[in-house]
Design an enzyme around this catalytic site. Structure first.
Site, short mmCIF file in Angstrom:
data_model
loop_
_atom_site.label_atom_id
_atom_site.label_comp_id
_atom_site.label_asym_id
_atom_site.label_seq_id
_atom_site.Cartn_x
_atom_site.Cartn_y
_atom_site.Cartn_z
N CYS A 57 0.81 -1.23 0.00
CA CYS A 57 0.00 0.00 0.00
C CYS A 57 0.85 1.27 0.00
O CYS A 57 0.33 2.36 -0.27
CB CYS A 57 -0.94 0.00 1.20
SG CYS A 57 -2.01 -1.43 1.22
N HIS A 59 -3.32 7.23 2.69
CA HIS A 59 -3.76 5.94 2.18
C HIS A 59 -5.10 5.61 2.83
O HIS A 59 -5.28 5.78 4.04
CB HIS A 59 -2.72 4.87 2.53
CG HIS A 59 -3.19 3.47 2.31
ND1 HIS A 59 -3.79 3.06 1.14
CD2 HIS A 59 -3.16 2.38 3.12
CE1 HIS A 59 -4.11 1.79 1.23
NE2 HIS A 59 -3.75 1.34 2.43
N ASN A 114 -10.26 -0.17 0.38
CA ASN A 114 -8.80 -0.06 0.39
C ASN A 114 -8.27 -0.56 -0.96
O ASN A 114 -8.33 -1.76 -1.24
CB ASN A 114 -8.26 -0.91 1.55
CG ASN A 114 -6.74 -0.89 1.65
OD1 ASN A 114 -6.05 -0.45 0.73
ND2 ASN A 114 -6.22 -1.38 2.76
O1 UT7 Z 1 -3.76 -1.17 3.80
C1 UT7 Z 1 -2.76 -1.99 4.29
C2 UT7 Z 1 -2.75 -2.06 5.76
N1 UT7 Z 1 -3.98 -2.55 6.28
C3 UT7 Z 1 -4.56 -1.91 7.26
O2 UT7 Z 1 -4.11 -0.87 7.64
C4 UT7 Z 1 -5.77 -2.54 7.91
C5 UT7 Z 1 -5.64 -2.45 9.39
N2 UT7 Z 1 -6.68 -3.12 10.13
C6 UT7 Z 1 -7.96 -2.72 10.17
O3 UT7 Z 1 -8.36 -1.81 9.48
C7 UT7 Z 1 -8.88 -3.38 11.18
O4 UT7 Z 1 -8.09 -4.12 12.08
C8 UT7 Z 1 -9.95 -4.30 10.54
C9 UT7 Z 1 -10.98 -3.45 9.82
C10 UT7 Z 1 -9.29 -5.26 9.58
C11 UT7 Z 1 -10.66 -5.08 11.62
O5 UT7 Z 1 -11.20 -4.21 12.60
P1 UT7 Z 1 -10.91 -4.48 14.15
O6 UT7 Z 1 -11.64 -3.45 14.88
O7 UT7 Z 1 -9.42 -4.56 14.35
O8 UT7 Z 1 -11.60 -5.88 14.38
P2 UT7 Z 1 -11.00 -7.21 15.00
O9 UT7 Z 1 -10.14 -7.90 14.02
O10 UT7 Z 1 -10.44 -6.93 16.36
O11 UT7 Z 1 -12.32 -8.08 15.18
C12 UT7 Z 1 -13.38 -7.66 16.06
C13 UT7 Z 1 -14.54 -8.61 15.93
C14 UT7 Z 1 -14.13 -10.09 15.98
O12 UT7 Z 1 -15.16 -10.81 16.65
P3 UT7 Z 1 -15.01 -11.20 18.20
O13 UT7 Z 1 -13.76 -12.05 18.27
O14 UT7 Z 1 -14.86 -9.90 18.94
O15 UT7 Z 1 -16.26 -11.94 18.49
C15 UT7 Z 1 -14.13 -10.50 14.53
O16 UT7 Z 1 -14.36 -11.88 14.33
O17 UT7 Z 1 -15.18 -8.42 14.65
C16 UT7 Z 1 -15.28 -9.68 13.99
N3 UT7 Z 1 -15.20 -9.44 12.55
C17 UT7 Z 1 -16.29 -9.20 11.78
N4 UT7 Z 1 -17.59 -9.13 12.07
C18 UT7 Z 1 -18.44 -8.85 11.06
C19 UT7 Z 1 -14.10 -9.41 11.77
N5 UT7 Z 1 -14.44 -9.13 10.50
C20 UT7 Z 1 -15.79 -9.00 10.48
C21 UT7 Z 1 -16.73 -8.72 9.47
N6 UT7 Z 1 -18.03 -8.64 9.80
N7 UT7 Z 1 -16.36 -8.49 8.18
#
Ligand code: UT7
Length: 323
Positions: A111, A247, A277
């Site tokens: 990215c 980004h 993204n």
């Molecule tokens: O561009 C290159 C670099 N990439 C980035 O900068 C991306 C960086 N990361 C992010 O933007 C975020 O970490 C994400 C958007 C990918 C995820 O958000 P988060 O707030 O970090 O969520 P998480 O991974 O901590 O997951 C929270 C909860 C989990 O459930 P439990 O364990 O709390 O029950 C996940 O299973 O959200 C759940 N979850 C979803 N639920 C509904 C994960 N993906 C989804 C989804 N829909 N698509």
């Protein structure tokens, strides 16, 4: 000799995919995606590939710079979704499509690819070796997404953005500064393990994998530091910036970094809701939106930042040099 950001162009494929469309194929919701990322919709390729998107964006950027293909003396293309695994480079395909007979090569910085390409173009031009370099960030990320993995498939989109970087003697137009970094100790956090000679064509692992939460934390920390450093070493604050064009990975990352440098919300450019993204394409696509909306004027100082797989990250201070 100085390097100026002479023009911008972008292209997105036709097929729009909303969060509601994704609800039908994976266990997710519009509410979760909107709240956690800010994304509402993105575009996916159908019969196009990365070089097609890049060619269309590049053609617009060359035209807006008031140049012809024969004026372009180098093509640098950043992508993690090249048309071919090893060769030819997607840059060579795009150069051929545009009728450019000049050195052409791809770079792989995920990215952060557009900022890496910008740094290379600046260096080539300042050395006196080149006069007009076409730089492109282009991605068909839908081709490397696992549509069974809800943690990644809701985030990414396809598109391309391009810019012409040209030689100038006018110091006021010059790209002011670029900060690029990498730390390979995080190589497993964002990875396509089954697409390379290490694991061969491992069909179990051909898709992009991301440790989202961990990536998020490192992104906020390193980007906040990078933008603070580049402003400090140029004796600038958010007051000297017209547009913060980061980004577009997640509005929460953008918001956290903007707060770290006291950037007023009205100067932060957010396109993540429209495109998701798009990796290396996201910055030039956002610059292009600003340009087409008539909000970006010649001389406006842009602060760019990006973070991606590797990890790689960086920032840049760039006055817009287009008409
Ligand atoms: O561009 C290159 C670099 N990439 C980035 O900068 C991306 C960086 N990361 C992010 O933007 C975020 O970490 C994400 C958007 C990918 C995820 O958000 P988060 O707030 O970090 O969520 P998480 O991974 O901590 O997951 C929270 C909860 C989990 O459930 P439990 O364990 O709390 O029950 C996940 O299973 O959200 C759940 N979850 C979803 N639920 C509904 C994960 N993906 C989804 C989804 N829909 N698509």
């Amino acid at each position: 000799m100085y390097a100026k950001f002479a023009s911008v162009g972008a292209y997105v494929p036709k097929k729009k995919v909303t969060n509601f469309d994704l609800e039908k194929i994976v266990d997710t919701s519009d509410e979760w995606i909107t709240k956690r990322t800010g994304i509402k919709e993105r575009y996916f390729v159908e019969d196009e590939v990365t070089s097609d998107l890049a060619t269309k964006a590049g053609e617009i950027a060359i035209k807006r710079a008031g140049l012809k293909s024969s004026d372009i003396d180098m093509v640098i293309l950043a992508t993690i979704t090249p048309d071919y695994f090893a060769m030819p480079s997607t840059a060579c395909v795009v150069a051929e499509n545009l009728g450019i007979k000049a050195p052409a090569f791809d770079i792989s910085a995920a990215c952060t690819g557009f900022i890496y390409a910008l740094a290379q173009a600046k260096a080539f031009i300042e050395s006196g070796m080149n006069k007009n370099i076409l730089i492109i960030g282009a991605e068909a990320l839908s081709k490397i997404i696992d549509f069974k993995d809800r943690t990644t498939c809701v985030i990414f989109g396809d598109g391309a953005g391009a810019a012409v970087i040209s030689a100038t003697k006018n110091r006021d137009e010059a790209i002011l500064d670029i900060d690029i970094n990498a730390d390979g100790s995080y190589q497993d956090y964002l990875i396509t393990p089954g697409r390379g000679v290490k694991y061969g064509c491992d069909t179990e692992n051909i898709y992009l994998q991301m440790k989202g939460n961990e990536t998020f934390k490192v992104a906020v920390k390193t980007l906040s530091q990078s933008v603070r450093d580049i402003l400090d070493r140029n004796g600038m604050t958010s007051d000297n910036i017209e547009w913060f064009i980061p980004h577009q990975a997640n509005y929460r990352i953008i918001d956290a970094v903007a707060r770290a440098i006291k950037m007023p919300a009205e100067k932060s450019v957010l396109t993540v809701s429209k495109y998701g993204n798009t990796s290396s394409a996201s910055i030039p696509m956002a610059i292009n939106d600003m340009y087409e909306e008539g909000r970006l004027k010649k001389g406006d100082m842009m602060l760019l930042d990006a973070f991606g797989g590797g990890f790689t990250w960086g920032s840049a201070l760039v006055p817009f040099g287009g008409e």
